[in-house]
Enzyme design. Structure first.
Site, short mmCIF file in Angstrom:
data_model
loop_
_atom_site.label_atom_id
_atom_site.label_comp_id
_atom_site.label_asym_id
_atom_site.label_seq_id
_atom_site.Cartn_x
_atom_site.Cartn_y
_atom_site.Cartn_z
N CYS A 62 5.43 7.04 2.48
CA CYS A 62 5.32 5.67 3.01
C CYS A 62 4.68 5.78 4.40
CB CYS A 62 6.67 4.98 3.07
SG CYS A 62 7.50 4.93 1.47
N ALA A 63 3.44 6.19 4.40
CA ALA A 63 2.83 6.74 5.62
C ALA A 63 1.99 5.77 6.45
CB ALA A 63 1.97 7.93 5.25
N PRO B 80 0.66 2.86 8.84
CA PRO B 80 -0.73 3.19 9.18
C PRO B 80 -0.92 4.61 9.73
CG PRO B 80 0.27 1.91 10.94
CD PRO B 80 1.33 2.06 9.89
N GLY B 81 0.07 5.46 9.56
CA GLY B 81 -0.16 6.86 9.91
C GLY B 81 0.34 7.26 11.29
N GLY B 82 1.15 6.43 11.90
CA GLY B 82 1.66 6.74 13.25
C GLY B 82 2.40 8.07 13.25
N LYS B 83 3.32 8.23 12.31
CA LYS B 83 4.13 9.46 12.31
C LYS B 83 3.32 10.62 11.74
CE LYS B 83 8.24 6.65 12.10
NZ LYS B 83 7.57 5.37 11.71
N CYS C 109 13.04 1.09 10.19
CA CYS C 109 13.05 0.33 11.45
C CYS C 109 13.94 -0.90 11.24
CB CYS C 109 11.65 -0.03 11.93
SG CYS C 109 10.66 -0.91 10.73
C1 LIG Z 1 7.60 1.43 7.67
S1 LIG Z 1 6.01 1.45 7.02
C2 LIG Z 1 5.54 3.09 7.38
C3 LIG Z 1 5.09 3.37 8.79
C4 LIG Z 1 4.44 4.74 8.91
N1 LIG Z 1 5.29 5.80 8.45
C5 LIG Z 1 4.02 5.03 10.35
O1 LIG Z 1 4.70 5.77 11.06
O2 LIG Z 1 2.96 4.54 10.75
C6 LIG Z 1 6.35 1.54 5.32
C7 LIG Z 1 5.13 1.78 4.43
O3 LIG Z 1 5.61 2.06 3.12
C8 LIG Z 1 4.67 1.58 2.19
N2 LIG Z 1 5.37 1.51 0.88
C9 LIG Z 1 6.19 0.52 0.45
N3 LIG Z 1 6.67 0.82 -0.77
C10 LIG Z 1 6.16 2.03 -1.11
C11 LIG Z 1 6.26 2.87 -2.26
N4 LIG Z 1 7.02 2.52 -3.29
N5 LIG Z 1 5.57 4.03 -2.28
C12 LIG Z 1 4.80 4.39 -1.23
N6 LIG Z 1 4.64 3.64 -0.12
C13 LIG Z 1 5.32 2.47 -0.05
C14 LIG Z 1 4.26 0.26 2.79
O4 LIG Z 1 3.03 -0.20 2.26
C15 LIG Z 1 4.19 0.60 4.28
O5 LIG Z 1 2.89 0.98 4.64
#
Ligand SMILES: C[S@@+](CC[C@H](N)C(=O)[O-])C[C@H]1O[C@@H](n2cnc3c(N)ncnc32)[C@H](O)[C@@H]1O
Length: 441
Positions: A259-260, A262-265, A380
């Site tokens: 669940c990456a 926009p790639g911050g982590k 979050c």
């Molecule tokens: C909290 S955000 C992630 C922030 C990211 N890790 C960062 O640090 O920038 C959650 C992300 O999970 C994705 N997502 C939601 N359900 C998912 C799934 N079943 N499989 C993969 N990604 C999923 C969403 O589209 C979203 O981009």
């Protein structure tokens, strides 16, 4: 959308602010989807004002609506509905901003023309003048939920979860969040970056817990800071910056960043450890393109997969991971102070659906982790259902999962719950799990 500079001066700021508020509240679009496009149509100095007005109304919505109900007998409908949002904006300017009373009333009335509700000018004028005359803004309701600025369902849940610290929590949610930067250690040292900022007269604070972080003392356009194009830094809240330290990736580890977008982590993990084999998984193709964009600016590389985390059979190559970061989809209730639209877009019924998705992803990913491997679960959110209750339930049903005792868990609860405002951070939750094996106990 390409803005026509000639048109920029002709647009009515208040009409555009009311349109964005209407789009968020009545059509359910996020501010991220509709605000930047509207800002593009305005001059630079007006872009920040537009955001301040929209976010301000969203922050104070229950109180503004309470005042509206006191002064508008019959709710407006259909094409006139937007007038209500314009009036809320008028109240916000009068009660919370430094806009002069004269400008707040006359310019808000004028906005009716641009919104094609010219016949509402008299009504808007009358209500705003009554608001001033009756000193309506000094009539605060006795209802705590209205004063909290939160929707009823969320207020109730937080009151149950945090009975001792509710008032402080609500205050923190209402406050604006500071801008945190993460210095890209692969491009520039923290000290050199600090010097660059100081030379430009940009003031910042350091955070002892965050080796790569700076907190800006004033809000700025981050793209104008030194080294933005060169990838010297990323914008990332302090709580989000803890993920890399908590996952503690080791050189050559095979890592899944799940669940990456926009790639911050993702970027941070690649900055803290050399030679990682990192796979970033994201379900949403459009959001995944942001990972590529951000990694390219920062000068990092990772394997990017588009797929559903709860269906590994569709994307997994069969090689177990040393460590998994699961930054699960969640209510985002911990970042309302940064994105106040969240509290109006989320509904009470979303929470159970999110808990189910988190449950399914956890169960699907666990077999992908090596014995002795570490899974860092992150959200979050500040709702216990998504956090320590989710973890307690996972531990109860998963025989070979245990809490990593080297991680600083909260007293009597699995994981660490960070509340908004704690050390200036957003609300976040982390829990570190270890997969035990036959020989690992
Ligand atoms: C909290 S955000 C992630 C922030 C990211 N890790 C960062 O640090 O920038 C959650 C992300 O999970 C994705 N997502 C939601 N359900 C998912 C799934 N079943 N499989 C993969 N990604 C999923 C969403 O589209 C979203 O981009």
């Amino acid at each position: 959308m390409k803005a026509n500079p000639n048109k920029r001066t002709q647009r009515n700021l208040r009409a555009d602010a009311a349109t964005v508020i209407f789009t968020i509240l009545e059509k359910g679009q996020s501010a991220r989807e509709c605000l930047p496009a509207m800002q593009e149509l305005h001059k630079d100095q007006d872009k920040a004002w537009l955001q301040e007005m929209v976010y301000g109304v969203l922050r104070q919505l229950p109180l503004l609506q309470y005042w509206l109900r006191a002064l508008l007998e019959t709710p407006l409908k259909n094409k006139f509905k937007i007038t209500e949002h314009l009036i809320l904006l008028g109240f916000y300017q009068l009660a919370f901003s430094r806009v002069s009373q004269h400008a707040a009333v006359s310019e808000t009335v004028e906005a009716c023309r641009s919104l094609r509700v010219e016949s509402m000018r008299g009504l808007v004028n009358g209500i705003l003048r009554n608001f001033i005359r009756n000193e309506t803004s000094q009539q605060t309701p006795s209802d705590e939920q209205i004063n909290s600025g939160l929707p009823k369902w969320l207020y109730k849940r937080l009151a149950v979860a945090y009975p001792q610290s509710l008032t402080d929590l609500i205050q923190q949610i209402e406050n604006k969040a500071p801008i945190w930067l993460r210095v890209n250690a692969k491009k520039i040292s923290s000290r050199d970056f600090q010097q660059e900022l100081s030379q430009k007269g940009i003031e910042y604070t350091l955070s002892p817990q965050h080796p790569h972080a700076l907190i800006l003392n004033k809000s700025v356009d981050v793209t104008s800071l030194p080294g933005f194009e060169l990838g010297w830094f990323a914008v990332q809240d302090g709580a989000a910056q803890l993920a890399a330290a908590y996952l503690e990736p080791q050189t050559h580890d095979n890592i899944l960043d799940c669940c990456a977008a926009p790639g911050g982590k993702t970027g941070h993990l690649l900055e803290v450890t050399h030679d990682l084999v990192l796979t970033a998984l994201e379900i949403d193709m459009q959001r995944a393109s942001k990972i590529e964009e951000n990694l390219a600016r920062l000068g990092h590389q990772a394997t990017l997969l588009i797929g559903d985390a709860s269906q590994p059979q569709t994307w997994w190559d069969g090689k177990q991971y040393d460590r998994i970061l699961l930054d699960a989809p969640c209510s985002a209730t911990g970042i309302i102070r940064r994105h106040p639209d969240i509290k109006w877009l989320r509904k009470a019924s979303d929470i159970q659906a999110l808990v189910t998705i988190q449950h399914d992803i956890l169960d699907a990913l666990w077999p992908l982790l090596k014995e002795g491997g570490i899974l860092l679960y992150a959200t979050c959110s500040i709702l216990p259902e998504e956090n320590h209750q989710q973890m307690a339930a996972f531990l109860a049903r998963t025989a070979n999962a245990r809490l990593d005792t080297s991680f600083k868990h909260d007293a009597h609860q699995p994981g660490r719950q960070i509340l908004p405002g704690e050390q200036q951070m957003d609300g976040f939750y982390y829990c570190r799990l270890i997969k035990s094996g036959e020989n690992l106990g």
